[in-house]
Design a protein around this motif. Structure first.
Motif: not given
Lengths: 242, 242
Positions: A63, A70, A72, A74, A146, A154, A185, A188-189, B144, B147-148
């Motif tokens: 990640y 934040k 994310l 991966l 995504n 997703r 995460n 991606g939400t 990233s 998505l972020m």
DNA sequence: ATTGGGAAAGGACATATGTCCTGAATTGGC
DNA sequence: GCCAATTCAGGACATATGTCCTTTCCCAAT
């Protein structure tokens, strides 16, 4: 992290994953086996990397954390996988944080020896190429997927990919596998939105909740929603051509 | 596409980009120079690849089309760049469509010869590793980032990255560079929404519209918005360590 | 059993983004 | 210069998603 002094075990892994030609004679003495406990950080974003790791047992989570804090996720990876390859080639700081999701066993080798003995060793280079192109391929799919599909799709895809290789079709809470907020995460939400969508899925009868655990009820339904797009997380076919 | 019979020119490119060791003696006779006109497709998603291409002049656009017909522009590339590397290593169909955005010149070599003479040629493997890790790095950032961050931030970043290497600070309409709808597809949003955000930027005085052309007025303002995150599209520093 | 803490689910609202459609602007051909 | 066809900008509305906060529930320590 603790080093595991077990030459036998190490050789076993080398054989099992056909790495004997990859790490040839001069490199062998510098290979070590390392064990990590669930939750251990294997490497941390931004730091200077030192070791190339080969994941041979267990499950890891990769990640990145943005400057705003934040997170994310991966990917989740299982053997065979390599950590630190991109950094080794490019000479850059560690790109993402890697964390053990279960007990994990990895083969590690210091960059120093790779540079010294591996630089011109074609089988190693070929191995790295295969691993990295595969990573690229997966990431490329992930990016398009995504960016082009809503969370609903997703999530459906994610549920399918996570449950396909498990014995039962349950998305575990925290113990064995992946928490819901990790899932959020990864997709991606936000956690909030994930819950919203899961609720929809429950109403549609696609999944069921059972105190923190999501149980897939209708794989076909999810599949229809996902529209044949599945997050890849295994080595696809299309074997080596090198 | 037409082949350019100009050994002189080819050698010039090999020298200019230091590819002489990468494509060594046995490979040399099988290198050719190819020219593409603006709008030509260099390769098409899903087809079987045959050639590895090295972009040595001009600008290309890489995009993918979903089954629903949506287009996502993944990147714009300028020399030095390689096309077909991932496919070569993995033996898979072409992942993305590549289109010439300007007149383009590429060195091409058939996979056949790469397999035959390049398989164990360390400099070639190292070259591929560098190119692919760089691609991976860029794509990872891109994932990233997309998505972020909201479209607003992505657009700011995009405008900065596109105009930084141009002489003036204009985002051209269709002729020389990139259309607005390409930009939308690159950012991963709809044309409509892109317009909405551009409008906001105009109101804030960050950019100006002049019949289809966007003119950057306040780079610092955009930079603040983007928060130091810039789409990468050039070879970063961190030179070769291999 | 009691209670405090913290995770888990969801309500309320604001914002971001997508879709469809319309009207203005532009261009190429005559 | 005028018209049809095409491109471009934006309005109106629906949907997707994020943020903040409240409620509920579970569990551990007392």
């Amino acid at each position: 992290m603790k080093e595991i002094q077990d030459r036998e075990q190490l050789n076993h892994y080398l054989r099992a994953f056909q790495l004997e030609s990859v790490f040839h004679e001069p490199l062998l003495p510098h290979l070590s086996l390392y064990g990590f406990e669930q939750g251990d950080l294997i490497c941390t974003q931004g730091q200077a990397p030192e070791y190339l790791y080969v994941l041979v047992n267990g499950k890891i989570k990769i990640y990145t954390t943005s400057s705003e804090g934040k997170t994310l996720v991966l990917s989740f990876k299982t053997p065979l996988e390599v950590i630190g390859d991109v950094e080794y080639v490019r000479g850059t700081p560690i790109l993402n944080t890697v964390e053990a999701v279960s007990s994990v066993c990895m083969i590690g080798i210091h960059y120093r020896w790779l540079h010294k003995y591996g630089r011109d060793h074609a089988p190693l280079l070929q191995f790295l190429l295969e691993i990295i192109t595969q990573k690229f391929y997966i990431k490329s799919n992930s990016l398009s997927f995504n960016l082009m599909h809503p969370v609903e799709v997703r999530l459906a895809s994610y549920l399918l990919s996570v449950t396909s290789d498990e014995s039962d079709s349950r998305l575990e809470g925290q113990q064995s596998a992946v928490s819901l907020s990790d899932a959020a995460n990864f997709i991606g939400t936000s956690y909030r939105h994930l819950n919203r969508v899961i609720r929809q899925f429950c109403i549609k009868g696609l999944v069921e909740r059972d105190k923190g655990v999501i149980v897939v009820k209708d794989r076909n339904g999810l599949s229809a929603l996902a529209g044949h797009n599945i997050y890849e997380h295994n080595r696809g076919k299309g074997g080596t051509r090198l």
